[in-house]
Design a protein around this motif. Sequence first.
Motif, short mmCIF file in Angstrom:
data_model
loop_
_atom_site.label_atom_id
_atom_site.label_comp_id
_atom_site.label_asym_id
_atom_site.label_seq_id
_atom_site.Cartn_x
_atom_site.Cartn_y
_atom_site.Cartn_z
N LEU A 137 1.05 -0.86 -0.06
CA LEU A 137 0.06 0.08 -0.66
C LEU A 137 0.70 1.07 0.14
O LEU A 137 1.86 1.74 0.20
CB LEU A 137 -1.23 -0.33 1.11
CG LEU A 137 -1.91 -0.51 1.55
CD1 LEU A 137 -2.59 -1.11 2.40
CD2 LEU A 137 -1.99 -1.79 0.22
N GLN A 155 -0.63 -0.38 7.26
CA GLN A 155 -0.16 -1.43 6.47
C GLN A 155 0.15 -2.46 7.24
O GLN A 155 0.56 -2.24 8.04
CB GLN A 155 0.34 -1.44 5.46
CG GLN A 155 0.25 -2.67 4.78
CD GLN A 155 0.67 -2.92 3.29
OE1 GLN A 155 1.81 -2.83 2.23
NE2 GLN A 155 -0.28 -3.63 2.41
N GLU A 193 0.57 -8.82 6.30
CA GLU A 193 -0.26 -8.48 5.00
C GLU A 193 0.29 -8.42 3.21
O GLU A 193 0.84 -8.73 2.95
CB GLU A 193 -1.28 -7.97 5.01
CG GLU A 193 -2.79 -8.22 5.76
CD GLU A 193 -4.04 -7.17 5.59
OE1 GLU A 193 -3.33 -5.62 5.02
OE2 GLU A 193 -4.91 -7.37 6.19
N ALA A 194 1.93 -7.66 4.11
CA ALA A 194 3.43 -6.85 3.27
C ALA A 194 3.73 -8.46 3.06
O ALA A 194 3.79 -8.39 1.76
CB ALA A 194 3.46 -5.85 3.56
#
Length: 469
Positions: free
Chosen positions: A269, A344, A348-349
């Motif tokens: 993101l 973020q 997830e990253a």
Amino acid sequence: MASSPSSLPDPVDAAVVDAVRNGIPAALGDLGDLVRIPGIAWPAFDQDELVRSAEAVAALAAGTGVFDSVRVVRAAIPGTDEVGQPAVLATRAAKNGRPTILLYAHHDVQPPGDDALWETPPFEPTVRDGRLYGRGAADDKAGVMAHIAALRAVSEAIGDDFDLGVALFIEGEEEYGSRSFGQFLSDNRDALRADAIVVADSGNWDSETPGLTVSLRGAVRFTLTVRTLDHASHSGMFGGAVPDSMMATIRLLDTLWDENGAVAVDGLLVRDAETPEYGEETLRDEAGLLPGVSPIGDGSILSRIWNKPTVTVTGIDATSVERASNTLAPQTSVVLSCRIAPGQDPQEAYDALQRHLRTNAPFGAEVTFSDEDLGSPFLVDTSGWAVELARAAMTDGYGKAPVDLGVGGSIPFIADLVETFPAAQILVTGVEDPHTRAHSPNESLHLDTFRNAVATEALLLARMNARTL
């Protein structure tokens, strides 16, 4: 120091600033003594030096005369049979309804790197052109001494029986991943509980203008291993038909960035936030960009540094130039250090990076992941009374209003502080300026910045001492 005693109308403020000025020579002398101790938490280095460093900091804390208790403490590293590196914990209880402030810094330092790249020995403090050079001179032994010097000044100006509660936590393994940090907080929750927390491990807008850090990128670090062969083969006999691991690794890594050098990974993101003016000329000066080399990415320069993701190859296991042979390498490993935008989730990253690398692996190469280390980004709530006091103290300590900063680096343990002490207000400050070169050869501290940082913190402590919750 920017403020003279007569420039502050409040007599307590004036007395504090006077005490800071008088105490700076001793503080710099003590800082030099700390720099001479090569306290490095990485196991390849002498751990006795880290113990010596912790004991020296504990002696400085005890010498202020303001604490009820000063201890060198270790905590367990969760999931192992090991304990973390020695930290210093000093406390004094609040009185008469005053708040408590937790002062954080770390006494461990980065390894010096190649000694040949240092203009002066890394562990011999050297003053040159208004800066103090040495490993840890800024990151973060100057943070340690800013706390000590500010406490000395407050004690001198208003007496050591002041009402403000203070907890001092000087960590010993920040540069090595703060592996026991969460357990340390759990073990010492009551001693560390505070209304405001100062994390003195960040930087400033420039050497004259203070900065209050309001956002930090998160971190995702892992080792990527690429395999194409089950054994090494002759590059002449099979080259041209067989993809070696280095070729596959280079092709795979190239997919991580677009033609402008911006990260091109779906799922990473970008934070949409305004940034101050900051031109390419300033970037070149502060980063040391070579003539003819262009900046990478798109958008404003500070948005690239503060609010967008990065992917950097920080290490590679491959045959050295000296040992090069005509061989197709079966396996290549690289360390990828990625910064992620504030907001973020690091898991997830990491998942997005793994998907990208698996999807784009060339020639059917096998890719595996190991040694992952995830750190959360951070956004400061700037609405609290402590932030207001800090900004005013910076304005008086430096003689200039502070700039709200984003920082491209990461301080993952702040998420642990927020989780453990959700009601505390977090103030991320520091003594560094853009030319500090933390983690690099010739790390240095701008002496005027240090003086102003000490004045700022001493004023903050004195003003908190006058505040009733």
